[in-house]
Design a protein around this motif. Structure first.
Motif, PDB file in Angstrom:
ATOM      1  N   ILE A  94       0.851  -1.192   0.000  1.00  0.00           N
ATOM      2  CA  ILE A  94       0.000   0.000   0.000  1.00  0.00           C
ATOM      3  C   ILE A  94       0.886   1.241   0.000  1.00  0.00           C
ATOM      4  O   ILE A  94       1.865   1.325   0.743  1.00  0.00           O
ATOM      5  N   ASP A  95       0.522   2.212  -0.853  1.00  0.00           N
ATOM      6  CA  ASP A  95       1.248   3.478  -0.900  1.00  0.00           C
ATOM      7  C   ASP A  95       0.933   4.298   0.349  1.00  0.00           C
ATOM      8  O   ASP A  95      -0.234   4.429   0.735  1.00  0.00           O
ATOM      9  N   SER A 117      -4.307   3.460  -3.193  1.00  0.00           N
ATOM     10  CA  SER A 117      -4.104   2.061  -2.806  1.00  0.00           C
ATOM     11  C   SER A 117      -5.235   1.517  -1.940  1.00  0.00           C
ATOM     12  O   SER A 117      -5.212   0.344  -1.579  1.00  0.00           O
ATOM     13  N   THR A 118      -6.199   2.367  -1.582  1.00  0.00           N
ATOM     14  CA  THR A 118      -7.244   1.944  -0.643  1.00  0.00           C
ATOM     15  C   THR A 118      -8.640   2.248  -1.196  1.00  0.00           C
ATOM     16  O   THR A 118      -9.521   2.724  -0.463  1.00  0.00           O
TER      17      THR A 118
END
Length: 128
Positions: A94-95, A117-118
């Motif tokens: 995840i970033d 990323s979410t």
């Protein structure tokens, strides 16, 4: 982790606080000026808060309001260890917005995950 708060970007925190207090019986639990913003936490029955974010000068919330308008800015989850939560997110690919926790409102350490990323949701980890 458990729900901590939802951050709401607004041009008028006082008016929105009054509305939510009347509508939801959500009184002001904490208020401060932090990082160029007026930050108002409204306590919800059953736990959690609405965090109202009103910019006092330029910055991330002012930019958000210019770009998106008022509304939900982020969802925050309480954790006992924000650094470990970041490490876990990093391990999942995840970033991260924050590489390590930083001071946040109400004296808490916070860290954000990038919404790309979410699923388009800006996620905040909050360590009390």
């Amino acid at each position: 982790m458990e729900f901590d708060h939802v951050g709401v970007a607004t041009d008028d925190a006082a008016a929105l606080a009054n509305l939510f207090d009347d509508l939801l019986d959500a009184p002001v639990a904490h208020e401060e000026t932090f990082d160029g913003m007026r930050v108002v936490f409204l306590e919800l029955d059953g736990g959690g808060y609405f965090e109202l974010l009103e910019p006092r000068e330029g910055g991330a919330i002012a930019d958000y309001l210019d770009r998106e308008g008022p509304g939900i800015h982020h969802v925050a989850l309480a954790t006992d260890d924000a650094a470990a939560a970041l490490d876990h997110a990093r391990d999942l690919g995840i970033d991260l917005v924050d590489e390590e926790p930083r001071p946040g409102a109400w004296g808490h350490d916070v860290a954000f995950l990038h919404p790309r990323s979410t699923g388009g949701v800006l996620v905040e980890f909050v360590e009390h």
